[in-house]
Design a protein around this motif. Structure first.
Motif, short mmCIF file in Angstrom:
data_model
loop_
_atom_site.label_atom_id
_atom_site.label_comp_id
_atom_site.label_asym_id
_atom_site.label_seq_id
_atom_site.Cartn_x
_atom_site.Cartn_y
_atom_site.Cartn_z
N ARG A 119 2.82 -2.18 -1.07
CA ARG A 119 3.85 -0.86 -0.90
C ARG A 119 5.20 -1.55 -0.26
O ARG A 119 6.15 -1.15 -0.71
CB ARG A 119 3.24 0.27 -0.16
N TRP A 120 4.76 -2.30 0.89
CA TRP A 120 5.96 -2.53 1.64
C TRP A 120 6.89 -3.90 0.93
O TRP A 120 8.08 -3.89 1.16
CB TRP A 120 5.80 -2.81 3.10
N GLN A 121 6.24 -4.64 0.03
CA GLN A 121 6.92 -5.62 -0.59
C GLN A 121 7.75 -5.06 -1.62
O GLN A 121 8.59 -5.35 -1.93
CB GLN A 121 5.88 -6.61 -1.17
N SER A 122 7.08 -3.92 -2.32
CA SER A 122 8.12 -2.96 -3.20
C SER A 122 9.25 -2.66 -2.67
O SER A 122 10.44 -2.73 -3.22
CB SER A 122 7.26 -2.16 -3.94
N PHE A 123 9.13 -1.98 -1.39
CA PHE A 123 10.41 -1.61 -0.78
C PHE A 123 11.41 -2.99 -0.88
O PHE A 123 12.51 -2.75 -0.86
CB PHE A 123 9.70 -1.00 0.83
N THR A 124 10.83 -3.89 -0.16
CA THR A 124 11.77 -5.30 0.13
C THR A 124 12.46 -5.68 -1.15
O THR A 124 13.63 -5.80 -1.31
CB THR A 124 10.99 -6.13 0.58
N ASP A 125 11.59 -5.68 -2.42
CA ASP A 125 12.05 -6.05 -3.59
C ASP A 125 13.29 -5.15 -4.12
O ASP A 125 14.21 -5.61 -4.80
CB ASP A 125 10.99 -6.07 -4.66
N MET B 41 20.06 12.76 -2.07
CA MET B 41 18.84 13.58 -1.73
C MET B 41 18.84 13.47 -0.17
O MET B 41 18.99 12.40 0.16
CB MET B 41 17.72 13.15 -2.36
N ASP B 42 18.07 14.39 0.38
CA ASP B 42 17.79 14.45 1.78
C ASP B 42 16.16 14.14 1.46
O ASP B 42 15.21 15.34 1.44
CB ASP B 42 17.80 15.76 2.38
N THR B 43 15.67 12.94 1.59
CA THR B 43 14.20 12.76 1.30
C THR B 43 13.33 12.95 2.18
O THR B 43 12.10 12.99 1.80
CB THR B 43 14.27 11.10 1.09
N SER B 44 13.82 13.42 3.49
CA SER B 44 12.82 13.77 4.30
C SER B 44 12.40 15.11 4.36
O SER B 44 11.17 15.38 4.55
CB SER B 44 13.86 13.99 5.82
N LYS B 45 12.95 15.92 3.28
CA LYS B 45 12.29 17.19 2.90
C LYS B 45 11.45 17.08 1.71
O LYS B 45 10.58 17.99 1.46
CB LYS B 45 13.24 18.21 2.50
N VAL B 46 11.23 15.89 1.10
CA VAL B 46 10.70 15.72 -0.23
C VAL B 46 9.38 14.55 -0.34
O VAL B 46 8.44 14.79 -0.92
CB VAL B 46 11.49 15.62 -1.47
N ASP B 47 9.59 13.82 0.51
CA ASP B 47 8.74 12.45 0.86
C ASP B 47 7.85 12.58 1.82
O ASP B 47 8.34 12.80 2.97
CB ASP B 47 9.49 11.35 0.72
N GLU B 48 6.52 12.26 1.63
CA GLU B 48 5.63 12.24 2.92
C GLU B 48 5.92 10.80 3.49
O GLU B 48 5.77 9.86 2.49
CB GLU B 48 4.34 12.30 2.21
N PRO B 49 6.01 10.98 4.66
CA PRO B 49 6.39 9.52 5.30
C PRO B 49 5.32 8.45 4.97
O PRO B 49 4.01 8.64 5.20
CB PRO B 49 6.43 9.63 6.82
N GLY B 50 5.76 7.31 4.61
CA GLY B 50 4.75 6.32 4.30
C GLY B 50 3.89 6.17 2.88
O GLY B 50 3.29 5.18 2.76
N LYS B 51 4.26 7.16 2.25
CA LYS B 51 3.37 7.42 1.05
C LYS B 51 3.75 6.41 -0.07
O LYS B 51 2.88 5.85 -1.01
CB LYS B 51 3.19 8.86 0.63
N ASP B 52 5.22 6.23 -0.25
CA ASP B 52 5.72 5.64 -1.47
C ASP B 52 6.69 4.82 -1.02
O ASP B 52 7.91 5.38 -1.34
CB ASP B 52 5.97 6.58 -2.65
N PRO B 53 6.64 3.82 -0.15
CA PRO B 53 7.75 2.99 0.22
C PRO B 53 8.88 2.39 -0.79
O PRO B 53 10.04 2.42 -0.63
CB PRO B 53 6.94 1.79 0.95
N GLY B 54 8.22 2.09 -2.04
CA GLY B 54 8.88 1.62 -3.00
C GLY B 54 10.03 2.72 -3.58
O GLY B 54 10.94 2.35 -3.92
N GLY B 55 9.37 3.98 -3.84
CA GLY B 55 10.36 4.92 -4.27
C GLY B 55 11.33 5.46 -3.09
O GLY B 55 12.47 5.52 -3.33
N VAL B 56 10.99 5.43 -1.66
CA VAL B 56 11.92 5.53 -0.86
C VAL B 56 12.96 4.47 -0.61
O VAL B 56 14.15 4.73 -0.69
CB VAL B 56 11.33 5.84 0.58
N GLY B 57 12.53 3.27 -1.13
CA GLY B 57 13.55 1.94 -1.04
C GLY B 57 14.53 2.28 -1.96
O GLY B 57 15.69 1.97 -1.88
#
Length: 286
Positions: free
Chosen positions: A113-119, A155-171
């Motif tokens: 997950r967190w490597q996908s965020f970095t990539d 987008m205001d992702t704080s309203k739609v994303d569960e924290p830590g669930k999909d780091p690549g998507g948040v990235g």
């Protein structure tokens, strides 16, 4: 005479999808092309990247319009590779007038997950900065820089994303928002030199990035292995207009406008090609 006749465009992510579409559309209107793509898969990204054969097909389509093209396999994450790609292209084609920082990946459901965020950050944000930075010393008055953002950047992702669930998507969302701010500030500081910079924000676009299993899972989290048929009806929820997605050509037409002299005084803008997605989800905040 074409709308960008005699100009040279440097395009990253040019092997397929939006990047190929931009290369062909600009070639139709008279531009020669420096086409760059990594043509290598990412271990963290759940859909395949373009191939060398895809990049060769982009070259074939550009050459059908009797335009010259230089194709280079290079990684936007590497500033030295971007510098070398720009210099190679200019050596072959003689000048540089247009930069289209298109290369990007979507890390939705990426693992680890967190490597996908970095990539994603290194490709979408750092890669955009590397491409533009490599081109800037070669640009003159009248040049145009265009970066690909996303409606997701608004987008205001704080309203739609569960924290830590999909780091690549948040990235993905963060990278598009950050590159937008970078280009906004860049536009101010290069304006006195007569160089323009703008961002285009597409909504869902009919490319291999959208038409992929990780994206289907993002739109249909209720299904374990959703298909395109499962996801496509939900794609339409993003837009105010009754469409599931737009086509790459819809973005290419905006790229062409921003690259042309028709937009000679258009700079620092956020151009939304989103079927009313922003209007639907983000109200009256212009």
């Amino acid at each position: 005479m074409g709308r960008v006749e005699g100009k040279v465009a440097f395009i990253t992510g040019a092997a397929r999808g939006q990047g190929r579409s931009h290369a062909v559309r600009l070639a139709e209107e008279g531009a020669d092309i420096i086409a760059v793509d990594i043509c290598t898969d990412f271990e963290t990204i759940g859909y395949p990247m373009a191939t060398p054969e895809d990049l060769a097909e982009t070259a074939r389509l550009v050459e059908k319009h009797d335009r010259r093209i230089v194709t280079i396999q290079a990684d936007v994450r590497d500033a030295a590779q971007m510098k070398a790609a720009v210099e190679t292209g200019i050596t072959e084609l003689g000048r540089l007038d247009i930069v289209v920082a298109q290369a990007g990946i979507a890390g939705m459901k990426g693992e680890p997950r967190w490597q996908s965020f970095t990539d994603v950050i290194n490709t979408n944000l750092v890669g955009t900065i590397n491409a533009i930075s490599a081109a800037l010393p070669h640009l003159k008055e009248g040049a145009s820089i265009i970066a690909t953002g996303s409606t997701a950047a608004l987008m205001d992702t704080s309203k739609v994303d569960e924290p830590g669930k999909d780091p690549g998507g948040v990235g993905y969302v963060y990278s598009k928002r950050a590159l937008t701010e970078y280009v906004h500030n860049l536009a101010l500081h290069i304006a006195p030199e007569g160089i323009r910079a703008n961002v285009i924000h597409p909504t869902n676009c009919n490319t291999p990035m959208l038409q992929s299993e990780p994206m289907y899972r993002s739109f249909r989290p209720d299904l374990e292995h959703p298909t395109r048929a499962d996801a496509e009806p939900v794609f339409g929820v993003q837009q105010a207009m009754r469409i599931p997605f737009i086509e790459p050509l819809d973005i290419s037409n905006m790229v062409l406008f921003l690259a042309s002299d028709e937009a000679r005084y258009v700079t620092g803008t956020q151009q939304r090609v989103d079927g009313g997605g922003y209007l639907k989800w983000y109200g009256v905040h212009f």
